[in-house]
Scaffold this motif. Structure first.
Motif, PDB file in Angstrom:
ATOM      1  N   TRP A   3      30.309  -7.508  38.220  1.00 42.81           N
ATOM      2  CA  TRP A   3      31.258  -8.478  37.841  1.00 42.81           C
ATOM      3  C   TRP A   3      32.472  -7.536  37.155  1.00 42.81           C
ATOM      4  O   TRP A   3      32.079  -6.762  36.095  1.00 42.81           O
ATOM      5  CB  TRP A   3      30.962  -9.496  36.931  1.00 42.81           C
ATOM      6  N   ILE A   4      33.654  -7.530  37.554  1.00 41.69           N
ATOM      7  CA  ILE A   4      34.641  -6.867  36.960  1.00 41.69           C
ATOM      8  C   ILE A   4      35.885  -7.770  36.390  1.00 41.69           C
ATOM      9  O   ILE A   4      36.620  -7.394  35.537  1.00 41.69           O
ATOM     10  CB  ILE A   4      35.151  -5.987  37.666  1.00 41.69           C
ATOM     11  N   GLN A   5      35.938  -8.965  36.813  1.00 38.73           N
ATOM     12  CA  GLN A   5      36.921  -9.901  36.668  1.00 38.73           C
ATOM     13  C   GLN A   5      36.669 -11.277  37.347  1.00 38.73           C
ATOM     14  O   GLN A   5      35.807 -11.368  37.762  1.00 38.73           O
ATOM     15  CB  GLN A   5      38.447  -9.353  36.961  1.00 38.73           C
ATOM     16  N   ASN A   6      37.373 -12.324  36.705  1.00 37.78           N
ATOM     17  CA  ASN A   6      37.036 -13.542  37.009  1.00 37.78           C
ATOM     18  C   ASN A   6      36.842 -13.713  38.509  1.00 37.78           C
ATOM     19  O   ASN A   6      38.199 -13.391  39.166  1.00 37.78           O
ATOM     20  CB  ASN A   6      37.870 -14.745  36.537  1.00 37.78           C
ATOM     21  N   SER A   7      35.978 -14.074  39.308  1.00 34.64           N
ATOM     22  CA  SER A   7      35.632 -14.258  40.768  1.00 34.64           C
ATOM     23  C   SER A   7      35.849 -12.892  41.456  1.00 34.64           C
ATOM     24  O   SER A   7      35.974 -12.656  42.689  1.00 34.64           O
ATOM     25  CB  SER A   7      36.817 -15.075  41.340  1.00 34.64           C
ATOM     26  N   VAL A   8      35.880 -11.547  40.743  1.00 33.71           N
ATOM     27  CA  VAL A   8      35.926 -10.571  41.596  1.00 33.71           C
ATOM     28  C   VAL A   8      34.785  -9.453  41.230  1.00 33.71           C
ATOM     29  O   VAL A   8      34.348  -9.504  39.975  1.00 33.71           O
ATOM     30  CB  VAL A   8      37.410  -9.536  41.066  1.00 33.71           C
ATOM     31  N   PHE A   9      34.187  -8.859  42.205  1.00 30.16           N
ATOM     32  CA  PHE A   9      32.904  -8.064  41.943  1.00 30.16           C
ATOM     33  C   PHE A   9      33.103  -6.672  42.564  1.00 30.16           C
ATOM     34  O   PHE A   9      33.897  -6.622  43.605  1.00 30.16           O
ATOM     35  CB  PHE A   9      31.891  -8.859  42.492  1.00 30.16           C
ATOM     36  N   GLU A  10      32.449  -5.496  42.238  1.00 31.64           N
ATOM     37  CA  GLU A  10      32.518  -4.218  43.066  1.00 31.64           C
ATOM     38  C   GLU A  10      31.071  -3.619  43.017  1.00 31.64           C
ATOM     39  O   GLU A  10      30.414  -3.933  42.159  1.00 31.64           O
ATOM     40  CB  GLU A  10      33.541  -3.542  42.446  1.00 31.64           C
ATOM     41  N   GLY A  11      30.915  -2.739  43.881  1.00 39.10           N
ATOM     42  CA  GLY A  11      29.653  -1.989  43.911  1.00 39.10           C
ATOM     43  C   GLY A  11      29.382  -1.456  45.147  1.00 39.10           C
ATOM     44  O   GLY A  11      30.035  -1.835  46.290  1.00 39.10           O
ATOM     45  N   GLU A  12      28.189  -0.635  45.356  1.00 39.58           N
ATOM     46  CA  GLU A  12      27.664  -0.194  46.403  1.00 39.58           C
ATOM     47  C   GLU A  12      26.757  -1.044  47.194  1.00 39.58           C
ATOM     48  O   GLU A  12      25.857  -1.590  46.486  1.00 39.58           O
ATOM     49  CB  GLU A  12      26.871   1.213  46.014  1.00 39.58           C
ATOM     50  N   LEU A  13      26.806  -1.253  48.374  1.00 39.56           N
ATOM     51  CA  LEU A  13      25.936  -1.938  49.476  1.00 39.56           C
ATOM     52  C   LEU A  13      25.290  -1.382  50.342  1.00 39.56           C
ATOM     53  O   LEU A  13      26.398  -0.695  51.013  1.00 39.56           O
ATOM     54  CB  LEU A  13      26.629  -3.412  49.593  1.00 39.56           C
ATOM     55  N   ASN A  45      35.158 -24.009  44.909  1.00 42.24           N
ATOM     56  CA  ASN A  45      35.316 -25.010  44.167  1.00 42.24           C
ATOM     57  C   ASN A  45      34.420 -25.055  42.827  1.00 42.24           C
ATOM     58  O   ASN A  45      33.456 -24.661  42.857  1.00 42.24           O
ATOM     59  CB  ASN A  45      35.062 -26.602  45.095  1.00 42.24           C
ATOM     60  N   GLU A  46      35.204 -25.461  41.889  1.00 36.86           N
ATOM     61  CA  GLU A  46      34.495 -25.403  40.465  1.00 36.86           C
ATOM     62  C   GLU A  46      33.128 -25.988  40.452  1.00 36.86           C
ATOM     63  O   GLU A  46      32.265 -25.636  39.596  1.00 36.86           O
ATOM     64  CB  GLU A  46      35.114 -26.106  39.334  1.00 36.86           C
ATOM     65  N   LYS A  47      32.743 -26.911  41.520  1.00 33.32           N
ATOM     66  CA  LYS A  47      31.468 -27.480  41.610  1.00 33.32           C
ATOM     67  C   LYS A  47      30.332 -26.341  42.023  1.00 33.32           C
ATOM     68  O   LYS A  47      29.123 -26.451  41.618  1.00 33.32           O
ATOM     69  CB  LYS A  47      31.282 -28.563  42.405  1.00 33.32           C
ATOM     70  N   ARG A  48      30.774 -25.537  42.703  1.00 30.08           N
ATOM     71  CA  ARG A  48      29.756 -24.533  43.152  1.00 30.08           C
ATOM     72  C   ARG A  48      30.164 -23.110  42.711  1.00 30.08           C
ATOM     73  O   ARG A  48      29.354 -22.203  42.831  1.00 30.08           O
ATOM     74  CB  ARG A  48      29.972 -24.344  44.741  1.00 30.08           C
ATOM     75  N   VAL A  49      30.909 -22.870  41.787  1.00 26.69           N
ATOM     76  CA  VAL A  49      31.348 -21.570  41.075  1.00 26.69           C
ATOM     77  C   VAL A  49      30.162 -21.000  40.597  1.00 26.69           C
ATOM     78  O   VAL A  49      30.161 -19.754  40.603  1.00 26.69           O
ATOM     79  CB  VAL A  49      32.647 -21.654  40.545  1.00 26.69           C
ATOM     80  N   GLY A  50      29.610 -21.632  39.831  1.00 23.34           N
ATOM     81  CA  GLY A  50      28.331 -21.230  39.079  1.00 23.34           C
ATOM     82  C   GLY A  50      27.315 -20.597  39.993  1.00 23.34           C
ATOM     83  O   GLY A  50      26.934 -19.446  39.821  1.00 23.34           O
ATOM     84  N   LYS A  51      26.913 -21.073  41.095  1.00 17.09           N
ATOM     85  CA  LYS A  51      26.235 -20.630  42.092  1.00 17.09           C
ATOM     86  C   LYS A  51      26.608 -19.439  42.669  1.00 17.09           C
ATOM     87  O   LYS A  51      25.681 -18.346  43.012  1.00 17.09           O
ATOM     88  CB  LYS A  51      25.811 -21.800  43.206  1.00 17.09           C
ATOM     89  N   MET A  52      27.843 -19.494  43.184  1.00 17.25           N
ATOM     90  CA  MET A  52      28.442 -18.102  43.846  1.00 17.25           C
ATOM     91  C   MET A  52      28.549 -17.139  42.568  1.00 17.25           C
ATOM     92  O   MET A  52      28.188 -15.793  43.059  1.00 17.25           O
ATOM     93  CB  MET A  52      29.960 -18.589  44.162  1.00 17.25           C
ATOM     94  N   LEU A  53      28.864 -17.351  41.590  1.00 23.76           N
ATOM     95  CA  LEU A  53      28.671 -16.092  40.110  1.00 23.76           C
ATOM     96  C   LEU A  53      27.332 -15.747  40.152  1.00 23.76           C
ATOM     97  O   LEU A  53      27.215 -14.401  40.348  1.00 23.76           O
ATOM     98  CB  LEU A  53      29.287 -16.700  39.028  1.00 23.76           C
ATOM     99  N   LYS A  54      26.336 -16.515  40.335  1.00 24.53           N
ATOM    100  CA  LYS A  54      24.831 -15.880  39.955  1.00 24.53           C
ATOM    101  C   LYS A  54      24.469 -15.071  41.388  1.00 24.53           C
ATOM    102  O   LYS A  54      23.831 -13.895  41.438  1.00 24.53           O
ATOM    103  CB  LYS A  54      23.792 -17.090  39.972  1.00 24.53           C
ATOM    104  N   LEU A  55      24.860 -15.665  42.495  1.00 23.66           N
ATOM    105  CA  LEU A  55      24.628 -14.739  43.727  1.00 23.66           C
ATOM    106  C   LEU A  55      25.311 -13.608  43.763  1.00 23.66           C
ATOM    107  O   LEU A  55      24.703 -12.449  44.062  1.00 23.66           O
ATOM    108  CB  LEU A  55      25.354 -15.623  45.193  1.00 23.66           C
ATOM    109  N   CYS A  56      26.646 -13.541  43.545  1.00 20.37           N
ATOM    110  CA  CYS A  56      27.454 -12.101  43.542  1.00 20.37           C
ATOM    111  C   CYS A  56      26.840 -11.039  42.343  1.00 20.37           C
ATOM    112  O   CYS A  56      26.791  -9.942  42.780  1.00 20.37           O
ATOM    113  CB  CYS A  56      29.080 -12.366  43.558  1.00 20.37           C
TER     114      CYS A  56
END
Length: 86
Positions: A27-37, A10-21
Motif C-alpha cells: 500500500w502506498i496511498q489511498n487506493s494505490v498499491f505497488e510491487g513485484e508480481l 464503492n465504499e461498501k466493498r472498499v474494505g474487501k478490495m483493500l485487504k485483497l490488494c
C-alpha cells in the motif's frame, strides 16, 4: 513484473478490495498499491478483484518489466514509506 494498481470501488466493498490488494502488493496511498508480481499472481489478483467488483467499480493496473524503468517522485507527504534497504 512491477505493478502499480489503483482502484475506485464503492465504499461498501472498499474494505474487501483493500485487504485483497494488501495480500499481493504494498500500500502506498489511498487506493494505490505497488510491487513485484508474477504473471500468475497478477491473474489471481485480477480474478479475485472481479469477484468483489460490481458495475460502477474500476481497477487500473500499470505494468513494467522492472521497477528501475520507472521514475517515482512524491510531492508532499508520502503515505507509506516502503524501506527496501536491507
Amino acid at each position: 513484473m512491477y505493478v502499480i494498481l489503483m482502484y475506485d470501488i464503492n465504499e461498501k466493498r472498499v474494505g474487501k478490495m483493500l485487504k485483497l490488494c494488501r495480500r499481493y502488493l504494498h500500500w502506498i496511498q489511498n487506493s494505490v498499491f505497488e510491487g513485484e508480481l508474477t504473471d500468475v499472481q497478477l491473474k489471481r489478483l485480477k480474478s479475485e478483484a472481479k469477484g468483489i467488483m460490481e458495475d460502477a467499480d474500476s481497477l487500473i493496473i500499470f505494468k513494467s518489466k522492472d521497477e528501475r524503468w520507472l521514475d517515482k517522485e512524491v510531492v508532499g507527504d508520502e503515505k507509506n514509506k516502503i524501506d527496501n534497504f536491507l
